[in-house]
Design a protein around this motif. Structure first.
Motif, short mmCIF file in Angstrom:
data_model
loop_
_atom_site.label_atom_id
_atom_site.label_comp_id
_atom_site.label_asym_id
_atom_site.label_seq_id
_atom_site.Cartn_x
_atom_site.Cartn_y
_atom_site.Cartn_z
N VAL B 28 0.86 -1.21 0.00
CA VAL B 28 0.00 0.00 0.00
C VAL B 28 0.88 1.24 0.00
O VAL B 28 0.69 2.16 -0.80
N GLU B 29 1.88 1.23 0.88
CA GLU B 29 2.76 2.40 1.03
C GLU B 29 3.53 2.70 -0.24
O GLU B 29 3.72 3.86 -0.61
N GLY B 33 1.04 -1.05 -8.26
CA GLY B 33 -0.04 -1.24 -9.22
C GLY B 33 -0.59 -2.66 -9.08
O GLY B 33 0.00 -3.49 -8.39
N PRO B 34 -1.71 -2.92 -9.77
CA PRO B 34 -2.33 -4.25 -9.62
C PRO B 34 -1.42 -5.41 -10.03
O PRO B 34 -1.43 -6.45 -9.40
N VAL B 35 -0.59 -5.20 -11.09
CA VAL B 35 0.28 -6.29 -11.56
C VAL B 35 1.33 -6.62 -10.50
O VAL B 35 1.51 -7.77 -10.10
N SER B 40 3.43 -10.05 -6.47
CA SER B 40 4.05 -10.17 -5.15
C SER B 40 3.27 -11.12 -4.26
O SER B 40 3.84 -11.94 -3.55
N VAL B 41 1.95 -10.97 -4.30
CA VAL B 41 1.11 -11.83 -3.46
C VAL B 41 1.29 -13.30 -3.85
O VAL B 41 1.47 -14.16 -2.99
N VAL B 42 1.28 -13.57 -5.15
CA VAL B 42 1.43 -14.97 -5.61
C VAL B 42 2.78 -15.50 -5.18
O VAL B 42 2.89 -16.62 -4.66
N ARG B 43 3.81 -14.70 -5.34
CA ARG B 43 5.15 -15.16 -4.99
C ARG B 43 5.29 -15.41 -3.48
O ARG B 43 5.85 -16.42 -3.06
#
Lengths: 110, 206
Positions: B28-29, B33-35, B40-43
């Protein structure tokens, strides 16, 4: 006892945390790495490495207070442990020994 | 629910919630962007999942709890619901004129099947998720993988347990008719609901 081995990115992360001292959290560590190495690590790679380092006892983490600009989420601050410090120092000493006597463009030797 | 909250929820499936919140806070900070956010979340999700599955003792304890909880719950329901079936079976064998009462045994049999195939997996998922927050999904994946590997090996070896047990006269000992408490979908849903409850409360799983 086997000496602690460190991958190249792990060393980069440990050194960035050491440089940042008390202000080492995800965003600042990433910025420090970008500023010093001109590489842009993905947040996913950085957090995976930080978690691995913590699991290996090379860094510790603590949570700060939640802040509004982070959507009310706390920062996770990292600190290099004594084991982490010894490991990174040992690897760097090895690099320095390898570098001594080698002339690389733009690299000053101590 | 915005995408950051969804990301936090996904990460909290494989790591403590505080840690997931801090990682998402960083995203957030840095105004990702969405990609970048989803990459990052998947990794992080996969990294944390594999690290838990392949390593620490806590995950092994969670995996053991999965098996033990399933076994204890199944044994508990069997003890309560199988007894009437056995009593009725013995009665009918002794007094064949009571055969119509035997349909009641079918009722208890159905209850037992429902308990083992629906209630046990549901309660197991919930119990393990409550006891081992952040470790439940890796443990689940580990057990699932082990189960798949075992069934592949047993299938390849063609062990004749089925045929031996099928020849047994007692229907409840027939291998292929024993209700199976391993229902991955129900376990998964109950685990996710437990995690969702914590997230709504905004607390860190103890």
């Amino acid at each position: 006892m086997q000496p602690v081995t460190l991958g190249e990115f792990e060393q980069v992360v440990l050194l960035a945390i050491l440089r940042l001292d008390e202000n080492a959290y995800g965003v600042s560590i990433r910025k420090e790495i970008m500023a010093c190495t001109e590489r842009k690590p993905s947040p996913g790679a950085l957090y995976t490495t930080l978690d691995r380092l913590e699991e290996r006892g090379l860094v510790t983490s603590r949570f700060g207070d939640p802040t509004p600009q982070r959507g009310g989420r706390a920062k996770r601050y990292f600190k290099v442990t004594a084991t982490g410090l010894r490991a990174v120092a040992r690897v760097q000493r090895g690099y320095q020994r390898l570098l001594s006597g080698v002339q690389l463009p733009g690299v000053a030797h101590g | 629910m915005d995408s950051f909250s969804v990301a936090e929820w996904i990460l909290s499936l494989v790591m403590p919630q505080e840690r997931a919140a801090a990682a998402v806070g960083d995203l957030v900070e840095s105004a990702s962007g969405p990609v970048t956010l989803w990459c990052s979340v998947v990794r992080m999700f996969l990294g944390s999942l594999f690290r838990e599955v392949l390593g620490p003792a806590e995950m092994v304890i969670a995996a053991k709890d999965f098996v033990l909880t399933t076994a204890f719950l199944s044994a508990g329901y069997t003890r309560h619901l199988l007894l009437p079936v056995l009593v009725l079976y013995a009665l009918i064998r002794t007094w064949p004129q009571l055969a119509p009462v035997g349909s009641v045994a079918g009722f208890f049999g159905t209850l037992l099947t429902i308990a083992i195939t629906v209630v046990v997996p549901w309660k197991t998922g919930r119990t393990v998720a409550e006891r081992h927050p952040g470790k439940e999904l890796p443990a689940f994946v580990a057990i699932w993988t082990t189960g798949l590997a075992l069934s592949a090996i047993l299938g390849d070896l063609d062990i004749p347990w089925n045929s031996i047990l099928l020849k047994e006269p007692w229907i409840l000992l027939r291998w292929n008719q024993i209700p199976n408490p391993w229902n991955p979908v129900l376990m998964l849903i109950s685990m996710i609901l437990v995690r969702g409850r914590w997230l709504r409360k905004g607390g860190t799983p103890a």
